[in-house]
Design a protein around this motif. Structure first.
Motif, PDB file in Angstrom:
ATOM      1  N   THR A 271      46.641 -15.234  65.907  1.00  0.00           N
ATOM      2  CA  THR A 271      47.564 -16.291  65.496  1.00  0.00           C
ATOM      3  C   THR A 271      47.753 -17.305  66.618  1.00  0.00           C
ATOM      4  O   THR A 271      47.782 -18.515  66.396  1.00  0.00           O
TER       5      THR A 271
ATOM      6  N   THR B 124      57.410  -8.182  60.594  1.00  0.00           N
ATOM      7  CA  THR B 124      56.012  -7.906  60.926  1.00  0.00           C
ATOM      8  C   THR B 124      55.345  -7.332  59.676  1.00  0.00           C
ATOM      9  O   THR B 124      55.987  -6.642  58.893  1.00  0.00           O
TER      10      THR B 124
ATOM     11  N   GLU C 159      57.843 -16.189  65.991  1.00  0.00           N
ATOM     12  CA  GLU C 159      58.129 -15.949  64.579  1.00  0.00           C
ATOM     13  C   GLU C 159      59.161 -14.836  64.431  1.00  0.00           C
ATOM     14  O   GLU C 159      58.924 -13.841  63.754  1.00  0.00           O
TER      15      GLU C 159
ATOM     16  N   TRP D  45      56.171 -10.049  68.076  1.00  0.00           N
ATOM     17  CA  TRP D  45      56.316 -11.059  67.030  1.00  0.00           C
ATOM     18  C   TRP D  45      57.165 -12.232  67.511  1.00  0.00           C
ATOM     19  O   TRP D  45      56.895 -13.387  67.196  1.00  0.00           O
ATOM     20  N   THR D  46      58.187 -11.911  68.296  1.00  0.00           N
ATOM     21  CA  THR D  46      59.062 -12.960  68.829  1.00  0.00           C
ATOM     22  C   THR D  46      58.318 -13.819  69.845  1.00  0.00           C
ATOM     23  O   THR D  46      58.478 -15.036  69.892  1.00  0.00           O
TER      24      THR D  46
ATOM     25  N   TYR E 118      48.653 -10.951  67.105  1.00  0.00           N
ATOM     26  CA  TYR E 118      49.289 -11.911  68.006  1.00  0.00           C
ATOM     27  C   TYR E 118      48.238 -12.864  68.573  1.00  0.00           C
ATOM     28  O   TYR E 118      48.386 -14.083  68.536  1.00  0.00           O
TER      29      TYR E 118
ATOM     30  N   ASP F 219      61.846 -14.602  62.819  1.00  0.00           N
ATOM     31  CA  ASP F 219      62.576 -14.442  61.555  1.00  0.00           C
ATOM     32  C   ASP F 219      61.771 -13.759  60.453  1.00  0.00           C
ATOM     33  O   ASP F 219      62.324 -13.264  59.485  1.00  0.00           O
ATOM     34  N   THR F 220      60.447 -13.763  60.591  1.00  0.00           N
ATOM     35  CA  THR F 220      59.657 -13.091  59.557  1.00  0.00           C
ATOM     36  C   THR F 220      59.436 -11.648  59.992  1.00  0.00           C
ATOM     37  O   THR F 220      59.330 -11.351  61.179  1.00  0.00           O
TER      38      THR F 220
ATOM     39  N   ARG G 116      46.406 -21.770  67.009  1.00  0.00           N
ATOM     40  CA  ARG G 116      47.336 -22.903  67.162  1.00  0.00           C
ATOM     41  C   ARG G 116      46.721 -24.088  67.881  1.00  0.00           C
ATOM     42  O   ARG G 116      45.910 -23.921  68.757  1.00  0.00           O
TER      43      ARG G 116
END
Lengths: 314, 314
Positions: B310, B283, B278, B273-274, B307, B280-281, B314
């Motif tokens: 997403t 999973t 992201e 996730w990092t 991952y 701070d949100t 972008r």
């Protein structure tokens, strides 16, 4: 993702596909589209043709349409975006998995594979609907019988082949009228040819005389030159006129009376056929067939379309 | 007719269409494709996703297949050319009228309109079948459970949801085996990720221990860097290995044991996730759901796909 587009294009293969000649036969319900198509397919040879009907692109089945604030003649009642997509695919030589609307049950059923043949004939309510759909065709015709003639044809067909009562057909026609005016009849302005079968006013022909035809030929495509064979005075039953359409645009109109003698219509057929550079072969005798009878005006209208299809295939 | 091509392209309109991110989830029947898809759709949000199954492109219904010398796993038993066409259309942001195969009755029924959303997930037997179909995807995964595991899943599903007897399912599996080997399993070689859920040999875990997962990550796309969080010795239940695939090609394999403690798998999830930027949100906690139980290996496999989806958007 431009790299993905490129990958897709490259993976698409390089084999050149033969593009079919596409003919649109547009017109309201029971305007004679299927009769027109049948003679063309027989003349060209069924193995060289694929014909399809845009009614198959109905978005709702008969049951679902009952709750809708519009009839099948409304664009929102049809998958017109998908119709446009399929026309483009066929025009570029690709197959499509075409939806199928079963007129006898009013249901949408299993789709069928349509692979483009040498000639693709698309008849229906909407083939000339949009700029994009029109761009897919090489030749287009709009069938434009007077409303009272079309009403008779629709009652005759829908009560025999589609299981409706006469009362129901007439009610449906009334319901559809504003949508026909708004969405179907405007397509007339975008056809290369407009064909109108009708009796001649003021004449008292025997009952079995075929309807006469007026074939308006717009200068949007090149038509065969008939000025010589139809020079003024040569025939009483056929003539060529320079006219203005409803909207003032110039067009040439070929009038063929229902009582035209076979010899006279043959001369015109021969002229069309010769313009195609095929003077030695006889014109196909399956043209003009109307059940067990024959209509010279229908034969000539079909031959003109045949001329354009053959010409476009060259 | 080059003028017609040009007219069609010009009439096609200039409005730029947003292209969706496309994920292929390929694998044999009952390999876990729908379970994998479900968690992804829930995590991304159903309103941002469209998922479809290539089984809908069956050329014959169940009755017709009885007379055919092949099963549904044979390319000739499917409209693969149309599947490729629809994948291309969706990948370029166009809608399609997709055929529909009803698994409960074995019939081909009325097609349905599919409009591409932000993410299009295509699961089935054939999404990675051809160079052209593969070119339509941004990310692809092949589900590759051992045959005995898949057999159990297929019997369980087909006897409950599709109305077959166990005997019939096993007979069908046997019949399909050569076609699976010839047409389905070779697609494994063309996926960016290969996920294999299986028990670990030689261990005697309690019965309710989830299956372990091996996620092979091929260097055909950029994967998140897990070397730090999975440095040798940090976890007994997860590790990263540089391996050769069956065919000798190098790949990195992430092994996640079914008994992995939640804290350890969370560390890996956090690292993935990092890598996405992201941190701070949290999973999505809908990942890893298997009915009423939870599988950390499934959650991590799904998060890896999330991952990539997403990242590609972008």
């Amino acid at each position: 993702m431009p790299d993905k587009s490129l990958r897709m294009r490259r993976a698409g293969g390089a084999s050149p596909v033969k593009r079919p000649v596409m003919l649109a036969i547009a017109g309201d319900s029971a305007a004679g589209k299927t009769t027109m198509t049948r003679g063309l397919v027989e003349a060209l040879g069924p193995e060289r043709c694929v014909s399809l009907c845009t009614d198959d692109y109905h978005r709702y089945d008969r049951e679902e349409r009952k709750d809708k604030p519009f009839t099948a003649l409304h664009p929102d009642c049809n998958h017109l975006e998908i119709m446009e997509q399929h026309l483009q695919l066929l025009a570029t030589g690709a197959p499509v998995l075409k939806p199928v609307y079963d007129h006898s049950t009013g249901q949408l059923v299993r789709p069928e594979l349509v692979e483009p043949a040498e000639f693709v004939i698309v008849e229906g309510l909407f083939p000339l609907w949009s700029k994009l759909s029109r761009a897919c065709f090489d030749v287009s015709v709009f069938l434009d019988p007077p409303e009272e003639i079309r009403r008779g044809w629709k009652v005759a067909r829908d009560t025999t082949k589609r299981g409706y009562t006469e009362e129901k057909v007439l009610a449906e026609l009334e319901l559809r009228e504003p949508e026909s005016a708004a969405h179907i009849r405007p397509q007339r302005a975008n056809a290369d040819l407009v064909v109108r079968f009708a009796p001649i006013e003021g004449r008292d022909d025997p009952e079995d005389t075929p309807l006469s035809a007026t074939v308006m030929m717009r200068p949007t495509i090149d038509h065969p030159d008939l000025t010589e064979v139809l020079a003024p005075g040569l025939s009483r039953a056929m003539h060529l006129e320079l006219e203005r359409d409803h909207d003032g645009r110039p067009a040439e109109s070929l009038h063929v009376h229902g009582y035209v003698p076979r010899e006279e219509s043959l001369a015109v057929e021969k002229a069309i056929w010769t313009a195609l550079g095929e003077p030695d072969t006889a014109t196909p005798d399956c043209l003009g067939r109307l059940g067990d009878t024959r209509s010279e005006p229908l034969a000539i209208a079909q031959l003109l379309l045949l001329y354009h299809l053959t010409d476009a295939a060259r």
